[in-house]
Design an enzyme around this catalytic site. Structure first.
Site, PDB file in Angstrom:
ATOM      1  N   TYR A  97     -10.413   2.869   0.914  1.00  0.00           N
ATOM      2  CA  TYR A  97     -10.974   3.487  -0.478  1.00  0.00           C
ATOM      3  C   TYR A  97     -10.932   2.203  -1.287  1.00  0.00           C
ATOM      4  O   TYR A  97      -9.982   1.435  -1.397  1.00  0.00           O
ATOM      5  CB  TYR A  97      -9.824   4.395  -0.877  1.00  0.00           C
ATOM      6  CG  TYR A  97      -9.396   5.382  -0.057  1.00  0.00           C
ATOM      7  CD1 TYR A  97     -10.243   6.091   0.772  1.00  0.00           C
ATOM      8  CD2 TYR A  97      -8.129   5.990   0.155  1.00  0.00           C
ATOM      9  CE1 TYR A  97      -9.990   7.239   1.538  1.00  0.00           C
ATOM     10  CE2 TYR A  97      -7.856   7.028   0.948  1.00  0.00           C
ATOM     11  CZ  TYR A  97      -8.521   7.509   1.711  1.00  0.00           C
ATOM     12  OH  TYR A  97      -8.313   8.419   2.574  1.00  0.00           O
ATOM     13  N   CYS A 100      -7.632   1.532  -3.801  1.00  0.00           N
ATOM     14  CA  CYS A 100      -6.524   1.629  -3.132  1.00  0.00           C
ATOM     15  C   CYS A 100      -5.892   0.212  -3.336  1.00  0.00           C
ATOM     16  O   CYS A 100      -6.717  -0.772  -2.491  1.00  0.00           O
ATOM     17  CB  CYS A 100      -6.669   1.958  -1.700  1.00  0.00           C
ATOM     18  SG  CYS A 100      -5.189   1.534  -0.587  1.00  0.00           S
ATOM     19  N   PHE A 102      -3.838  -1.337  -1.649  1.00  0.00           N
ATOM     20  CA  PHE A 102      -3.255  -1.978  -0.226  1.00  0.00           C
ATOM     21  C   PHE A 102      -4.660  -2.594   0.171  1.00  0.00           C
ATOM     22  O   PHE A 102      -4.782  -3.589   0.849  1.00  0.00           O
ATOM     23  CB  PHE A 102      -2.720  -0.978   0.788  1.00  0.00           C
ATOM     24  CG  PHE A 102      -1.315  -0.605  -0.022  1.00  0.00           C
ATOM     25  CD1 PHE A 102      -0.346  -1.474   0.121  1.00  0.00           C
ATOM     26  CD2 PHE A 102      -1.085   0.712  -0.401  1.00  0.00           C
ATOM     27  CE1 PHE A 102       0.981  -0.869  -0.336  1.00  0.00           C
ATOM     28  CE2 PHE A 102       0.311   1.137  -0.944  1.00  0.00           C
ATOM     29  CZ  PHE A 102       1.245   0.043  -0.866  1.00  0.00           C
ATOM     30  N   CYS A 103      -5.808  -1.815   0.024  1.00  0.00           N
ATOM     31  CA  CYS A 103      -6.966  -2.107   0.392  1.00  0.00           C
ATOM     32  C   CYS A 103      -7.651  -3.328  -0.029  1.00  0.00           C
ATOM     33  O   CYS A 103      -8.355  -4.226   0.462  1.00  0.00           O
ATOM     34  CB  CYS A 103      -8.211  -0.937   0.443  1.00  0.00           C
ATOM     35  SG  CYS A 103      -7.417   0.445   1.267  1.00  0.00           S
TER      36      CYS A 103
END
Length: 365
Positions: A97, A100, A102-103
């Protein structure tokens, strides 16, 4: 030979487990990697004919040597450039995503190291794009270095790929095996998987000395990577959903940048904004934040700037290390939102942040 590889793997994994056991926070501080944002799950419930407000809120909640040698090494340490870390025919596909954190960490790492990769934006409601995976969170990285592998968890992805780029002895498959999943239980009694050794680079002694001239440099990098995952990331949602107006602006951004259908996007934007405004208050209580959550954000980023210090461009010295990339990746998901602008005005983060932007932009050109 296989026995030698097994002994080497055992030594590195044991060292990683020993450090992890000494440094892991209590189980209630464990966090799961990015799931679908609250907006996406709320939209799913709405477009499928509903569920109670309790279900909506519950779904939205898923968003979610000596000192002298050490100081000298801090100033001169330089991350290996992309040219020094050949990709070795590495083929990468990132399932994500876009909004996001973390992404975003993984993208910052891949971009800085000049690694080409394909992006697959996942629909946060149906998640058809990752139906091949039993692991239903993002980021997921599919990596092919002779044989296809699936890597889960942002910090595992970063550590494994960096180890592969540096090591000339280990296959990617062998490196990934050094990051085993471990089952843990949260404060709420929910079973989650945490990954052993995930802040360690799996290198031999010679390679380790080349990357980390003194052990304190490695310890510092690991400490702040963990800090980004365990603390900094938890400040994002309470700040971007702080008021109804900010929550609506945040979901407008999420819908624009994400992969939503027209009806899904409508419900995600409006129902998600309302739900996450209230959920952000619960997050504030859960993480013991101040009434004005901006103060926690300001304190955190100024703590980071202080750790970098006045005499280094980055924590990695002249070039970013993995901690720099992690902190930058988490913070940049707020770009364009009021929380980001406030952070730039009220903290000392801007010079470091602009240097990070410049060095990553240079790497991708």
């Amino acid at each position: 030979p296989a026995p030698a590889r097994a002994r080497r793997a055992g030594k590195m994994a044991a060292a990683g487990r020993a450090w992890l056991a000494a440094s892991l926070l209590p189980p209630w501080r464990l966090r799961a990697p990015c799931r679908a944002y609250g907006a996406a799950v709320v939209a799913a419930a709405a477009t499928r004919g509903g569920g109670s407000s309790r279900v909506l809120l519950g779904a939205a909640f898923a968003l979610g040597g000596g000192a002298g040698l050490y100081l000298a090494a801090r100033h001169r340490l330089r991350e290996h450039s992309a040219a020094e870390l050949p990709a070795r025919n590495l083929q990468l596909t990132l399932y994500q995503y876009k909004t996001c954190p973390f992404c975003s960490k993984v993208r910052a790492f891949l971009d800085y190291h000049g690694l080409p990769y394909e992006i697959v934006e996942v629909n946060p409601i149906m998640r058809k794009e990752i139906k091949f995976s039993t692991y239903r969170k993002v980021p997921i990285l599919l990596a092919n270095a002779g044989s296809p592998l699936q890597l889960n968890d942002s910090s595992v992805i970063i550590s494994a790929i960096k180890s592969y780029l540096i090591s000339k002895k280990s296959s990617l498959e062998e490196i990934v095996s050094f990051y085993p999943p471990m089952k843990a239980v949260t404060e709420q009694g929910k079973e989650v998987f945490e990954y052993g050794n995930k802040y360690w680079l799996m290198l031999d002694e010679k390679e380790t000395k080349r990357v980390y001239p003194v052990n304190e440099v490695r310890v510092e990098e690991m400490k702040w990577r963990k800090w980004a995952d365990d603390w900094l990331v938890h400040l994002i949602s309470p700040n971007v959903y702080r008021t109804p107006r900010e929550a609506l602006a945040s979901f407008d951004y999420i819908v624009r940048e994400g992969k939503f259908g027209t009806l899904e996007g409508f419900f995600a934007k409006y129902l998600g904004a309302v739900a996450m405004f209230f959920v952000s208050k619960r997050l504030k209580k859960r993480h013991h934040l101040q009434d004005n959550v901006r103060e926690d954000l300001y304190e955190a980023v100024d703590e980071w700037v202080k750790a970098v210090g006045k005499h280094r461009l980055f924590m990695g010295g002249n070039q970013p290390n993995l901690a720099d990339l992690a902190v930058y990746g988490v913070l940049r998901v707020m770009e364009g939102l009021e929380a980001f602008d406030d952070m730039m005005v009220h903290t000392k983060i801007q010079p470091w942040y602009q240097r990070m932007e410049a060095v990553i932009q240079k790497a991708v050109v």
